[in-house]
Design an enzyme around this catalytic site. Structure first.
Site, short mmCIF file in Angstrom:
data_model
loop_
_atom_site.label_atom_id
_atom_site.label_comp_id
_atom_site.label_asym_id
_atom_site.label_seq_id
_atom_site.Cartn_x
_atom_site.Cartn_y
_atom_site.Cartn_z
N ASP A 71 13.32 -11.42 5.23
CA ASP A 71 12.26 -10.42 6.07
C ASP A 71 12.70 -10.14 7.26
O ASP A 71 13.37 -10.75 8.03
CB ASP A 71 10.93 -11.60 6.13
CG ASP A 71 9.70 -10.60 6.56
OD1 ASP A 71 8.83 -10.57 5.93
OD2 ASP A 71 9.83 -9.87 7.64
N PHE A 100 7.88 -7.97 -1.92
CA PHE A 100 6.59 -7.84 -1.08
C PHE A 100 6.94 -6.87 0.08
O PHE A 100 5.97 -6.59 0.85
CB PHE A 100 6.22 -9.01 -0.70
CG PHE A 100 5.99 -10.16 -1.65
CD1 PHE A 100 4.37 -9.95 -2.13
CD2 PHE A 100 6.62 -10.85 -2.19
CE1 PHE A 100 4.10 -11.10 -3.21
CE2 PHE A 100 6.40 -11.98 -3.33
CZ PHE A 100 5.08 -11.88 -3.72
N ALA A 101 8.26 -6.60 0.35
CA ALA A 101 8.47 -5.73 1.87
C ALA A 101 8.15 -4.42 1.59
O ALA A 101 8.75 -3.52 0.75
CB ALA A 101 9.75 -6.16 2.09
N ASN A 155 11.53 3.61 3.14
CA ASN A 155 11.32 1.90 3.18
C ASN A 155 10.85 1.46 1.96
O ASN A 155 11.50 0.33 1.56
CB ASN A 155 10.20 1.56 4.23
CG ASN A 155 10.31 0.05 4.58
OD1 ASN A 155 11.24 -0.26 4.95
ND2 ASN A 155 9.13 -0.57 4.26
N TYR A 203 1.87 6.56 -0.02
CA TYR A 203 1.76 5.16 -0.23
C TYR A 203 1.91 4.94 -1.77
O TYR A 203 2.90 4.15 -2.35
CB TYR A 203 0.77 4.57 0.67
CG TYR A 203 0.73 2.82 -0.04
CD1 TYR A 203 1.85 2.18 0.18
CD2 TYR A 203 -0.30 2.36 -0.34
CE1 TYR A 203 1.80 0.78 0.06
CE2 TYR A 203 -0.44 1.05 -0.89
CZ TYR A 203 0.58 0.33 -0.63
OH TYR A 203 0.48 -1.19 -1.11
N HIS A 229 -7.61 -4.03 8.03
CA HIS A 229 -8.36 -4.46 6.85
C HIS A 229 -9.80 -4.85 7.12
O HIS A 229 -10.13 -5.31 8.10
CB HIS A 229 -7.64 -5.38 6.23
CG HIS A 229 -6.48 -4.84 5.43
ND1 HIS A 229 -5.05 -5.24 5.95
CD2 HIS A 229 -5.98 -3.98 4.35
CE1 HIS A 229 -4.22 -4.69 5.23
NE2 HIS A 229 -4.56 -3.89 4.40
N LEU A 230 -10.85 -4.50 6.37
CA LEU A 230 -11.99 -4.64 6.49
C LEU A 230 -12.33 -6.30 6.99
O LEU A 230 -13.02 -6.54 7.97
CB LEU A 230 -12.95 -4.41 5.43
CG LEU A 230 -14.51 -4.58 5.45
CD1 LEU A 230 -15.06 -3.70 6.48
CD2 LEU A 230 -15.21 -4.38 4.07
N ARG A 265 -15.11 -2.14 -3.08
CA ARG A 265 -13.60 -2.55 -3.36
C ARG A 265 -13.88 -3.96 -4.20
O ARG A 265 -14.85 -4.40 -4.13
CB ARG A 265 -13.03 -2.80 -2.26
CG ARG A 265 -12.57 -1.57 -1.47
CD ARG A 265 -11.58 -1.04 -2.06
NE ARG A 265 -11.17 0.33 -1.24
CZ ARG A 265 -11.75 1.64 -1.50
NH1 ARG A 265 -12.75 1.79 -2.20
NH2 ARG A 265 -11.50 2.62 -0.66
N1 UFG Z 1 -13.33 -0.20 6.03
C1 UFG Z 1 -14.68 -0.13 6.96
N2 UFG Z 1 -14.26 -0.54 8.20
C2 UFG Z 1 -13.21 -1.01 8.79
C3 UFG Z 1 -12.04 -0.96 7.90
C4 UFG Z 1 -12.20 -0.86 6.63
O1 UFG Z 1 -15.48 0.58 6.51
O2 UFG Z 1 -13.18 -1.03 9.98
C5 UFG Z 1 -13.60 0.03 4.85
C6 UFG Z 1 -12.61 1.00 4.19
O3 UFG Z 1 -13.17 2.47 4.32
C7 UFG Z 1 -12.79 0.75 2.47
C8 UFG Z 1 -12.89 -0.85 2.78
O4 UFG Z 1 -13.45 -1.08 3.87
O5 UFG Z 1 -13.71 1.31 1.96
C9 UFG Z 1 -11.89 -1.87 2.63
O6 UFG Z 1 -10.67 -1.27 3.36
P1 UFG Z 1 -9.46 -2.15 3.72
O7 UFG Z 1 -8.63 -1.28 4.83
O8 UFG Z 1 -9.62 -3.46 3.95
O9 UFG Z 1 -8.61 -1.79 2.21
P2 UFG Z 1 -8.33 -0.48 1.43
O10 UFG Z 1 -9.27 -0.74 0.22
O11 UFG Z 1 -8.35 0.54 2.37
O12 UFG Z 1 -6.76 -1.08 1.11
C10 UFG Z 1 -6.49 -1.64 -0.11
C11 UFG Z 1 -4.95 -2.26 0.20
C12 UFG Z 1 -4.02 -0.95 0.08
C13 UFG Z 1 -4.08 -0.07 -0.86
C14 UFG Z 1 -5.63 0.48 -1.05
C15 UFG Z 1 -5.70 1.42 -2.19
O13 UFG Z 1 -4.97 -2.92 1.39
O14 UFG Z 1 -2.56 -1.46 0.22
O15 UFG Z 1 -6.49 -0.55 -1.28
O16 UFG Z 1 -6.90 2.41 -1.99
F1 UFG Z 1 -3.38 0.87 -0.83
#
Ligand code: UFG
Length: 330
Positions: A32, A73-74, A92, A141, A189-190, A221
């Protein structure tokens, strides 16, 4: 027992993988560059700090350790950033992976597990999403990952590289012992963001769009516990070691939760009010992503232990509340 090379083993999912492999008695070498990972999150194995693209270093690793299987995983993994900086993602995530695969071929290492993503499906037509759904990523991505999946198939045809691509849905949670967890900087992330609101580190959580075509207007999700993801990798590696064929599997819990539902679960678990502010949609977000994981259940016998978001978030809350500044506290 086998020897695994875990590339990106100091990252969120990689570090849980290292812990899980070690607890099964396997030997682990971790590579890593610590660009986003944390040295303190690597709780087992031999740690090597370096770049996946450093061919001399990769050569040395395969020359000195008898690696049976590589888990990779990287990767950069932010959808929005990938739209702004596509070449960083292709360099990358895709190009550097090909040099890893070349080194594996030179050293006769023929088993590979790829961290792939639900982003390969783009805006899927059918839910839950089967592996046969067309792969039409809507951002660099997702494309950087589907390119690797295709390269892996060519390598299998050309020189018998056996590989399994695991298409993750939304990884969340922390190890049940609570010593490792999720710490991204910046956090996007949410679940960790909502937990930061619970900790008083943020005033409110922004809800990205309330006009989606979903029952409560917010995105849906499929959240999966990070240790259930790790377990799927062990099953995948076992399958390859038993002489199994290459394959592609979705990894989710097969149920979708909206952003509003996640926020209200965090309110229940933490007992904090969690103010929420409605804001614009985040570019690149699909409305709904829910996996069918029937294939990995029936073919590899995978069975998630944490199959509801309450239990997943409870493990995350335990880690975040014990380590409010992430690995700076460990
Ligand atoms: N969200 C919010 N507010 C925030 C952060 C996120 O409303 O502050 C929403 C996003 O719009 C999304 C949901 O919460 O609808 C989940 O968002 P995340 O960022 O936690 O996760 P993602 O679904 O965007 O991402 C995941 C993976 C990525 C992958 C993606 C595929 O982490 O690697 O799904 O769409 F690419």
């Amino acid at each position: 027992m086998a020897m695994f090379l875990i590339v990106g083993g100091a990252g969120y999912i990689g570090s849980h993988m290292v812990k899980h492999l070690a607890s099964h008695g396997h030997d682990v070498v971790v590579l890593d560059d610590l660009s986003s990972g944390h040295r303190k999150s690597v709780v087992a194995g031999k740690f090597i700090q370096g770049d996946l693209g450093d061919q001399d270093l990769i050569e040395e690793i395969f020359s000195t350790s008898k690696i049976d299987c590589v888990m990779h995983f990287a990767a950069f993994s932010l959808v929005g950033e990938s739209v702004e900086l596509p070449l960083n993602y292709y360099h990358n995530n895709t190009a550097k992976t090909t040099s890893l695969l070349m080194a594996m071929a030179r050293h006769g290492v023929d088993k590979f597990i790829l961290s792939s993503t639900a982003a390969v499906y783009g805006e899927p037509e059918n839910l839950p999403i089967l592996e046969t759904e067309p792969t039409e990523p809507t951002n660099p991505y997702g494309r950087s990952k589907i390119f690797i999946e295709e390269i892996l198939e060519d390598c299998d045809t050309a020189h018998g590289l056996k590989h399994i691509s695991l298409r993750y849905f939304n990884a969340a949670g922390a190890s049940k012992e609570g010593e490792i967890g999720e710490d991204h900087s910046p956090e996007t992330h949410l679940i960790p963001l909502v937990l930061q609101v619970a900790l008083g580190q943020r005033e409110y959580i922004e809800i990205y769009g309330t006009d989606w075509d979903t029952p409560d207007g917010t995105c849906i999700r499929d959240y999966i516990h990070v240790m259930d993801l790790a377990e799927a990798h062990i099953l995948a590696a076992q399958r390859l070691m038993e002489g199994g064929e290459s394959g592609v599997y979705n990894l989710g819990c097969q149920s979708g939760y909206s952003v509003r539902e996640i926020i209200s679960i965090v309110r229940e678990i933490t007992g904090k009010p969690i103010p929420a502010v409605e804001s614009d949609r985040r570019p690149g977000d699909p409305a709904r992503l829910v996996a069918s994981s029937e294939k990995i259940k029936s073919e590899l016998g995978w069975n998630p232990r944490y199959d509801d978001p309450e239990r997943i978030i409870a493990t995350a809350w335990r880690w975040h509340s014990a380590n409010p500044r992430g690995y700076s506290d460990v």
